[in-house]
Design an enzyme around this catalytic site. Structure first.
Site, mmCIF file in Angstrom:
data_model
loop_
_atom_site.group_PDB
_atom_site.id
_atom_site.type_symbol
_atom_site.label_atom_id
_atom_site.label_comp_id
_atom_site.label_asym_id
_atom_site.label_seq_id
_atom_site.Cartn_x
_atom_site.Cartn_y
_atom_site.Cartn_z
ATOM 1 N N HIS A 147 -27.712 5.150 -13.173
ATOM 2 C CA HIS A 147 -29.050 5.751 -13.237
ATOM 3 C C HIS A 147 -29.556 5.851 -14.664
ATOM 4 O O HIS A 147 -30.369 6.695 -14.992
ATOM 5 C CB HIS A 147 -29.038 7.119 -12.538
ATOM 6 C CG HIS A 147 -28.747 7.007 -11.065
ATOM 7 N ND1 HIS A 147 -28.279 8.034 -10.293
ATOM 8 C CD2 HIS A 147 -28.862 5.952 -10.223
ATOM 9 C CE1 HIS A 147 -28.112 7.624 -9.031
ATOM 10 N NE2 HIS A 147 -28.450 6.357 -8.985
ATOM 11 N N ASN A 204 -14.261 16.312 -4.007
ATOM 12 C CA ASN A 204 -15.557 17.010 -4.005
ATOM 13 C C ASN A 204 -15.413 18.368 -3.325
ATOM 14 O O ASN A 204 -14.708 18.492 -2.327
ATOM 15 C CB ASN A 204 -16.614 16.168 -3.263
ATOM 16 C CG ASN A 204 -18.022 16.564 -3.651
ATOM 17 O OD1 ASN A 204 -18.396 16.457 -4.817
ATOM 18 N ND2 ASN A 204 -18.807 17.039 -2.704
HETATM 19 P P1 NAD Z 1 -25.174 16.017 -5.897
HETATM 20 O O1 NAD Z 1 -25.788 17.210 -6.565
HETATM 21 O O2 NAD Z 1 -25.873 15.466 -4.722
HETATM 22 O O3 NAD Z 1 -23.674 16.377 -5.448
HETATM 23 C C1 NAD Z 1 -22.765 16.962 -6.326
HETATM 24 C C2 NAD Z 1 -21.555 17.391 -5.517
HETATM 25 O O4 NAD Z 1 -20.557 17.840 -6.435
HETATM 26 C C3 NAD Z 1 -21.828 18.552 -4.552
HETATM 27 O O5 NAD Z 1 -21.391 18.195 -3.266
HETATM 28 C C4 NAD Z 1 -21.023 19.725 -5.128
HETATM 29 O O6 NAD Z 1 -20.469 20.547 -4.127
HETATM 30 C C5 NAD Z 1 -19.947 19.007 -5.890
HETATM 31 N N1 NAD Z 1 -19.437 19.759 -7.053
HETATM 32 C C6 NAD Z 1 -20.158 20.274 -8.064
HETATM 33 N N2 NAD Z 1 -19.359 20.799 -9.009
HETATM 34 C C7 NAD Z 1 -18.095 20.643 -8.557
HETATM 35 C C8 NAD Z 1 -16.831 20.975 -9.085
HETATM 36 N N3 NAD Z 1 -16.687 21.558 -10.269
HETATM 37 N N4 NAD Z 1 -15.728 20.674 -8.351
HETATM 38 C C9 NAD Z 1 -15.854 20.070 -7.132
HETATM 39 N N5 NAD Z 1 -17.024 19.701 -6.593
HETATM 40 C C10 NAD Z 1 -18.128 19.979 -7.308
HETATM 41 O O7 NAD Z 1 -24.944 14.926 -7.042
HETATM 42 P P2 NAD Z 1 -24.856 13.322 -6.937
HETATM 43 O O8 NAD Z 1 -24.163 12.943 -5.680
HETATM 44 O O9 NAD Z 1 -24.365 12.856 -8.252
HETATM 45 O O10 NAD Z 1 -26.359 12.827 -6.794
HETATM 46 C C11 NAD Z 1 -27.381 13.436 -7.521
HETATM 47 C C12 NAD Z 1 -28.229 12.612 -8.471
HETATM 48 O O11 NAD Z 1 -28.357 13.509 -9.539
HETATM 49 C C13 NAD Z 1 -27.716 11.398 -9.091
HETATM 50 O O12 NAD Z 1 -28.684 10.453 -8.861
HETATM 51 C C14 NAD Z 1 -27.672 11.701 -10.628
HETATM 52 O O13 NAD Z 1 -28.350 10.681 -11.329
HETATM 53 C C15 NAD Z 1 -28.405 12.958 -10.817
HETATM 54 N N6 NAD Z 1 -27.876 14.072 -11.646
HETATM 55 C C16 NAD Z 1 -27.117 13.856 -12.785
HETATM 56 C C17 NAD Z 1 -26.637 14.924 -13.533
HETATM 57 C C18 NAD Z 1 -25.824 14.653 -14.767
HETATM 58 O O14 NAD Z 1 -25.998 13.625 -15.417
HETATM 59 N N7 NAD Z 1 -24.898 15.533 -15.129
HETATM 60 C C19 NAD Z 1 -26.900 16.235 -13.126
HETATM 61 C C20 NAD Z 1 -27.689 16.448 -11.970
HETATM 62 C C21 NAD Z 1 -28.151 15.344 -11.241
#
Ligand code: NAD
Length: 275
Positions: A136, A235
């Site tokens: 992304h 996850n």
């Molecule tokens: P999502 O938010 O859909 O899912 C994240 C998952 O991680 C959730 O199911 C949550 O329960 C789990 N999770 C969070 N912290 C955790 C931990 N410490 N231990 C275990 N599980 C944990 O995220 P996604 O599937 O990556 O999709 C979201 C979109 O968001 C992507 O397209 C991405 O580009 C973007 N995004 C990126 C960032 C970043 O760069 N850090 C942050 C937010 C969103």
């Protein structure tokens, strides 16, 4: 910003047997494909989207900032997006133990490719020779929606600090946005092709910290499985690929991957990298 807490991934409550199973799969693998999601970076203080403390879980209206049509048409959406980019925590975040643990899986005999949905650059900062594919794109550059010019985002932060609220492109006057892929934008086909190649040729696929609900990224799990690789999901919550996974680990990512590294005998690398 605090770390996310969730009853399914409390520290001290690790599923030791499943983590040992993951360590064994890793030790036997020659090529590992990791699909990383926002959950990988929550322990660095960056909220995910859909987790219990996720940006959209708490503020559903924030979704509009990630929609290209809304971003183009609504100056208020752009102003809010620039405020979040400047103050939302990505700028000061540092890699966490999960990033270092993944980096340490790469050895002379084991190749690791990380296809990340994250735009924060933290996996690359974990001082690794691991190949990282940014599905992304990146937070760290801006892109003009008219002339495609890309510049370091720090230049735009300087303009925000000087009082601008919706900076436009200096070259053509077009709308500026972070270079991240919004809903309504295409992924770079070269990056996606490289990720498909890595998924097809791996002998172990591990999805970490993703709800596996964003396509085409999530479909890389299927690509790896069609190539014969087992799929492991790490996850805190159920994902859309749980039914087809070989192994599911519900623990919190940092402590879980640290434990896996301990079993693999790689803790020293992580500790020295964090010091
Ligand atoms: P999502 O938010 O859909 O899912 C994240 C998952 O991680 C959730 O199911 C949550 O329960 C789990 N999770 C969070 N912290 C955790 C931990 N410490 N231990 C275990 N599980 C944990 O995220 P996604 O599937 O990556 O999709 C979201 C979109 O968001 C992507 O397209 C991405 O580009 C973007 N995004 C990126 C960032 C970043 O760069 N850090 C942050 C937010 C969103």
């Amino acid at each position: 910003m605090s770390h996310q807490e969730h009853e399914s991934y409390q520290e001290g409550d690790l599923d030791i047997q499943r983590l040992a199973d993951l360590a064994e799969l890793i030790s036997e693998a020659g090529q590992i494909f990791v699909l990383a999601g926002a959950g990988m970076s929550t322990e660095s203080g960056i909220p995910d989207f859909r987790g219990p403390d996720g940006l959209w879980t708490k503020y559903p209206e924030a979704m509009r900032m990630f929609d290209l049509a809304a971003y183009r048409s609504d100056p208020e959406v752009r102003r809010a997006a620039w405020r979040i980019r400047r103050d939302g925590g990505i700028r000061d975040a540092k890699p966490n133990v999960g990033h270092y643990a993944v980096a340490a899986w790469e050895t002379a005999d084991r190749r690791v490719t990380v296809a990340t949905q994250n735009i924060d650059g933290l996996q690359q900062q974990a001082e690794t020779s691991t190949r990282v594919l940014e599905l992304h794109d990146t937070f760290w550059q801006t892109m003009c929606l008219s002339c495609d010019e890309r510049l370091p985002i720090d230049q735009t932060f300087e303009r925000l600090d000087a009082g601008e609220v919706d900076p436009n492109c200096h070259s053509c006057g077009g709308i500026l946005k972070s270079a991240t892929v919004a809903f309504g934008q295409q992924l770079d086909p070269r990056v996606l092709d490289s990720a498909v190649d890595a998924a097809q040729s791996c002998d172990l696929a591990i999805a970490i910290g993703s709800s596996l609900s964003v396509q085409p990224a999530a479909s890389l799990c299927s690509v790896a499985m069609e190539g014969g690789a087992p799929l492991v999901i790490v996850n805190g919550e159920p994902t859309e690929y749980d039914e087809v996974a070989t192994l599911i680990i519900r623990d919190r990512i940092g402590p879980a991957l640290l434990r896996v590294s301990e079993v693999l005998g790689e803790t020293a690398i992580i500790v020295s990298d964090l010091s």
